[in-house]
Scaffold this motif. Structure first.
Motif, PDB file in Angstrom:
ATOM      1  N   THR A   2       0.819  -1.197   0.000  1.00 53.00           N
ATOM      2  CA  THR A   2       0.000   0.000   0.000  1.00 53.00           C
ATOM      3  C   THR A   2       0.857   1.252   0.000  1.00 53.00           C
ATOM      4  N   GLU A   4       2.711   2.546  -2.469  1.00 51.69           N
ATOM      5  CA  GLU A   4       3.850   2.656  -3.374  1.00 51.69           C
ATOM      6  C   GLU A   4       3.545   3.652  -4.489  1.00 51.69           C
ATOM      7  N   PRO A   5       4.550   4.448  -4.920  1.00 51.68           N
ATOM      8  CA  PRO A   5       5.973   4.271  -4.612  1.00 51.68           C
ATOM      9  C   PRO A   5       6.446   4.849  -3.278  1.00 51.68           C
ATOM     10  N   TRP A   6       5.528   5.351  -2.469  1.00 52.17           N
ATOM     11  CA  TRP A   6       5.912   5.891  -1.161  1.00 52.17           C
ATOM     12  C   TRP A   6       5.912   4.793  -0.105  1.00 52.17           C
ATOM     13  N   ALA A 275       8.387  -0.505  -7.175  1.00 49.04           N
ATOM     14  CA  ALA A 275       7.638   0.537  -7.872  1.00 49.04           C
ATOM     15  C   ALA A 275       8.333   1.877  -7.680  1.00 49.04           C
ATOM     16  N   LEU A 277       7.220   4.534  -9.863  1.00 53.57           N
ATOM     17  CA  LEU A 277       6.230   5.491 -10.345  1.00 53.57           C
ATOM     18  C   LEU A 277       4.834   5.055  -9.914  1.00 53.57           C
ATOM     19  N   PRO A 278       3.897   5.993  -9.759  1.00 50.49           N
ATOM     20  CA  PRO A 278       2.518   5.617  -9.447  1.00 50.49           C
ATOM     21  C   PRO A 278       1.978   4.676 -10.526  1.00 50.49           C
ATOM     22  N   GLY A 279       1.288   3.635 -10.083  1.00 48.70           N
ATOM     23  CA  GLY A 279       0.739   2.668 -11.023  1.00 48.70           C
ATOM     24  C   GLY A 279       1.624   1.473 -11.279  1.00 48.70           C
ATOM     25  N   GLU A 280       2.926   1.584 -10.977  1.00 44.24           N
ATOM     26  CA  GLU A 280       3.796   0.428 -11.123  1.00 44.24           C
ATOM     27  C   GLU A 280       3.542  -0.562  -9.998  1.00 44.24           C
ATOM     28  N   HIS A 366       9.490   9.582  -9.224  1.00 42.87           N
ATOM     29  CA  HIS A 366       8.278  10.383  -9.072  1.00 42.87           C
ATOM     30  C   HIS A 366       8.483  11.404  -7.955  1.00 42.87           C
ATOM     31  N   GLU A 368       6.597  14.868  -5.728  1.00 44.20           N
ATOM     32  CA  GLU A 368       5.384  15.602  -5.375  1.00 44.20           C
ATOM     33  C   GLU A 368       5.741  16.764  -4.448  1.00 44.20           C
TER      34      GLU A 368
END
Length: 460
Positions: A2, A4-6, A275, A277-280, A366, A368
């Motif tokens: 949960t 990811e990537p963070w 992961a 990137l988001p979505g990986e 990625h 933010e």
């Protein structure tokens, strides 16, 4: 996992301010400055546990034991070495420096491995003195060098690193099992080739890998533990591991047929992808463990050999997602790309000196804004560093709020692996600190370098 990537401790409040493990980014920046590597201790420990449990469970079901090694090259500090060891992992080192950190952390020598394609005599001697559990020999020449440093009364425990021809993972520079590279001894049988006036190899010759195994067995100063294989890094498709495992188990069976020696351990390497990137989607520990266990059980059955003990090295999968790098935004510059589009260049107070991977082989990350809320529309941005280099790019393309400005806090995800460990002092920029966060508290694991540190090395 949960988030990811963070890391799993990453949370954004209603005001847009991000906290990690209960510590908000403004507090982190005020306390430790920027740039700073921020490491989520609970997340790292959880990933270490997940891999150990997944592989122990899957391999127990086929009747085999397994050890999990933490890749010191991804990032190693005294605290991190202790954390992973407390979670049941062993530690893999690739240099004398990494070995020194593991020993300073109190890791027993038996739980440390030493890799490296060009170990110095001093590194070999220090490893033997520390009683490391295994030295992975990488060439025929090194086999003799390790044997000469050991003794019959105290033989050196060694594994022979082989290349299987299986090539998997990301950029060519981080793929480590194809034939034309510096690591290991090839399983492939050589054909005739010319080297000066010599004609080397024949269809009847042993492969370099087999020659290495036989050479170890010929030296009483060495104890052959087994065979080591590593096929690459940032691998997201598990099929390569299955092909490589069959090749290594076949080599093991051939050695037993030739000498009667059935080695007791096989290391299947690792390099499991994460992961960025988001979505990986990262490799799932349970899935990869079950797939590999099933494959090795099938291969051993087909070869008619009992299963050895196994070891694996997840690599960046333990520490990579647990880390992020926190920066402060400086210059923001819109640059017209063509008649129809503009790219916003967002400069940060770090760059390629704290994350060389995008410049080195195009790695993608990625970013933010993490210090405030913005309702403005997003713009296409490129996050760049402060170095005197046009290739000083940390994030090639990312959408950020159009009101991004100097003083904003920006974070780049999944930098726990190969950020600090590959950092440099390019342009005489001091390296950032590594700060751990846990239960609402932060502490420095590796302090920030200062200009005094840089000047202390200069003898004038």
């Amino acid at each position: 996992m949960t988030g990811e990537p963070w890391s799993t401790g990453f949370a954004r409040g209603a005001d847009g301010v991000v906290s990690v493990a209960g510590v908000d980014v403004h507090t982190l920046a005020a306390t430790h400055g920027t740039p700073a590597y921020v490491l989520d201790e609970a997340d790292l420990r959880s990933r270490a546990r997940s891999y150990r449990r997944a592989f122990e469970t899957a391999f127990a079901e086929i009747g085999a034991g397994v050890d999990v090694y933490y890749a010191g090259k991804a990032f190693l500090s005294v605290a991190v070495a202790r954390w992973v060891h407390e979670e049941g992992l062993r530690v893999d080192t690739a240099t004398g420096g990494e070995l020194a950190v593991a020993l300073r952390a109190g890791i027993p020598g038996a739980d440390i491995g030493l890799h490296g394609n060009n170990k110095s005599d001093d590194e070999i001697a220090r490893a033997l003195e520390a009683g490391v559990g295994r030295i992975i020999v990488d060439s025929l020449v090194e086999i003799d060098r390790v044997a000469d440093a050991a003794s019959v009364d105290h033989p050196a425990p060694v594994m022979v690193r082989v290349t299987t021809g299986v090539h998997a993972g990301g950029h060519e520079y981080i793929s480590t099992a194809h034939e034309d590279q510096k690591f290991g001894l090839s399983i492939a049988v050589p054909s005739h080739f010319h080297y000066g006036d010599l004609v080397l190899g024949s269809a009847e010759a042993d492969s370099p890998a087999m020659q290495g195994l036989l050479k170890v067995l010929s030296r009483p100063e060495l104890k052959l533990l087994g065979i080591h294989s590593h096929i690459g890094s940032q691998i997201l498709d598990p099929s390569g591991f299955e092909v490589a495992a069959r090749a290594v188990l076949t080599l093991r069976a051939e050695l037993a047929k030739k000498t009667g020696v059935l080695v007791e351990e096989i290391d299947l390497g690792g390099g499991y992808g994460i992961a960025y990137l988001p979505g990986e989607v990262a490799l799932d520990p349970d899935r990869i463990a079950k797939d590999i266990a099933s494959s090795v059980a099938s291969s051993a059955h087909d070869l008619g050999t009992p299963l050895p003990r196994f070891s694996i090295e997840p690599g960046r999968a333990i520490v990579g997602p647990a880390g992020m790098t926190l920066y402060t935004v400086g210059t923001v510059k819109p640059v017209r790309v063509d008649k129809a589009s503009v790219r916003t260049y967002v400069s940060i107070d770090g760059g390629m000196s704290d994350n060389i991977r995008p410049a080195l082989y195009g790695a993608q990350y990625h970013a933010e804004l993490v210090g405030r809320l913005s309702d403005e529309p997003t713009v296409l941005a490129r996050v760049v560093g402060k170095h005197c280099e046009s290739g000083d790019i940390v994030v090639h393309e990312v959408q950020v709020p159009s009101d991004v400005r100097a003083g904003d806090l920006l974070a780049v995800a999944a930098t726990g692996a190969y950020g600090r460990s590959m950092a440099s002092n390019y342009n005489h920029v001091p390296r950032p600190p590594v700060v751990s966060v846990a239960d609402g508290q932060s502490r420095v694991l590796v302090r920030r370098e200062t200009e005094d540190d840089l000047l202390a090395l200069d003898q004038g």
